[in-house]
Design a protein around this motif. Structure first.
Motif, mmCIF file in Angstrom:
data_model
loop_
_atom_site.group_PDB
_atom_site.id
_atom_site.type_symbol
_atom_site.label_atom_id
_atom_site.label_comp_id
_atom_site.label_asym_id
_atom_site.label_seq_id
_atom_site.Cartn_x
_atom_site.Cartn_y
_atom_site.Cartn_z
ATOM 1 N N ARG A 21 -22.559 -76.673 56.650
ATOM 2 C CA ARG A 21 -21.504 -76.028 55.845
ATOM 3 C C ARG A 21 -21.132 -74.633 56.378
ATOM 4 N NH1 ARG A 21 -24.271 -71.965 53.989
ATOM 5 N NH2 ARG A 21 -22.249 -70.985 53.650
ATOM 6 N N ASP A 40 -17.645 -70.089 51.301
ATOM 7 C CA ASP A 40 -17.076 -71.132 52.171
ATOM 8 C C ASP A 40 -15.570 -71.264 51.940
ATOM 9 O OD1 ASP A 40 -19.591 -71.568 53.137
ATOM 10 O OD2 ASP A 40 -19.859 -73.564 52.244
ATOM 11 N N THR A 79 -18.238 -78.011 53.208
ATOM 12 C CA THR A 79 -18.842 -77.130 52.210
ATOM 13 C C THR A 79 -19.577 -78.010 51.194
ATOM 14 O OG1 THR A 79 -18.528 -75.300 50.650
ATOM 15 C CG2 THR A 79 -16.771 -76.958 50.723
#
Ligand code: SF4
Length: 222
Positions: free
Chosen positions: A152, A189, A170
């Motif tokens: 991620r 993110d 993510t």
């Protein structure tokens, strides 16, 4: 690539959505109330892919409309993104009973629809939400997947179905709902996702504008 060559791709959104609505390719059709094909801007360069519909999505036939979807929308908006500007779907289009993780055979059976959606949309960026979505998209690109917490928050360049695109994995917003640490990871993110969108999509728009400007100049000089 998850689907086989004998699978039929769907050449229009209408055909694809009709087929999803009457699909019995895997056992998930037996317990669904409504299949959830996906929704959003079908001319967008950005695709969000989650895992599977939950209870609210199953009831309404729309993706990311429950508590996790509300968080996703809120965090997107806080970074200047609008849901209606992107296309959102899931790896499987019908709710697994009790919100369990979809099985590999269900993901494989449903992959023809995700594959068709990617071909129709031709996204420049795919944001994957959660481990299952990341694993599926990376598998379609024949790339290793190391788990969502490792992968991620980074931008990857992938080749999927002959197209080069960027993927940004993510966590799933459902994981961030009640865990402040994961919520902070999710928000960071999304901040990165917005900056990549600005860089790639706005950059392409500038090139397009420059090209159209030079065409006008050439036309003028003729
Ligand atoms: S999950 Fe996908 S393959 Fe399974 S029944 Fe629903 S639409 Fe068909």
């Amino acid at each position: 690539m998850l689907t086989t060559d004998s699978d039929q791709l769907y050449s229009t959104w209408e055909l694809l959505e009709d087929e999803i609505r009457r699909c019995t390719r895997c056992p998930l059709y037996k317990s669904r109330r409504n299949p959830v094909p996906g929704e959003g801007n079908k001319n967008s360069s950005i695709m969000f892919v989650g895992e599977a519909p939950g209870a609210t999505e199953d009831e309404m036939g729309r993706p990311f409309v429950g508590a996790a979807g509300k968080l996703l929308t809120m965090v997107m908006e806080s970074y200047g993104m609008r849901r209606e500007d992107v296309y959102i779907t899931n790896v499987v289009k019908c709710r697994p009973p009790g919100n369990r993780e979809p099985k590999d055979e269900e993901i494989n059976a449903c992959n023809i629809f995700l594959k068709s959606q990617i071909l129709l949309l031709k996204p420049r960026i795919i944001v994957t939400l959660g481990n299952v979505a990341g694993k599926t998209i990376f598998s379609m690109a024949n790339r290793e997947w190391g788990g969502v917490m490792k992968m991620r928050g980074k931008k990857y360049t992938l080749q999927i179905l002959g197209m080069q695109l960027h993927a940004i994995p993510t966590i799933h917003p459902a994981a961030a709902l009640y865990n402040p640490q994961l919520r902070s990871i999710f928000e960071n993110d999304m901040k990165l996702i917005k900056s990549v969108i600005d860089e790639i999509v706005s950059g392409a728009e500038e090139i397009r504008k420059e090209k159209s400007k030079s065409k006008t100049l050439l036309d003028y000089l003729k």
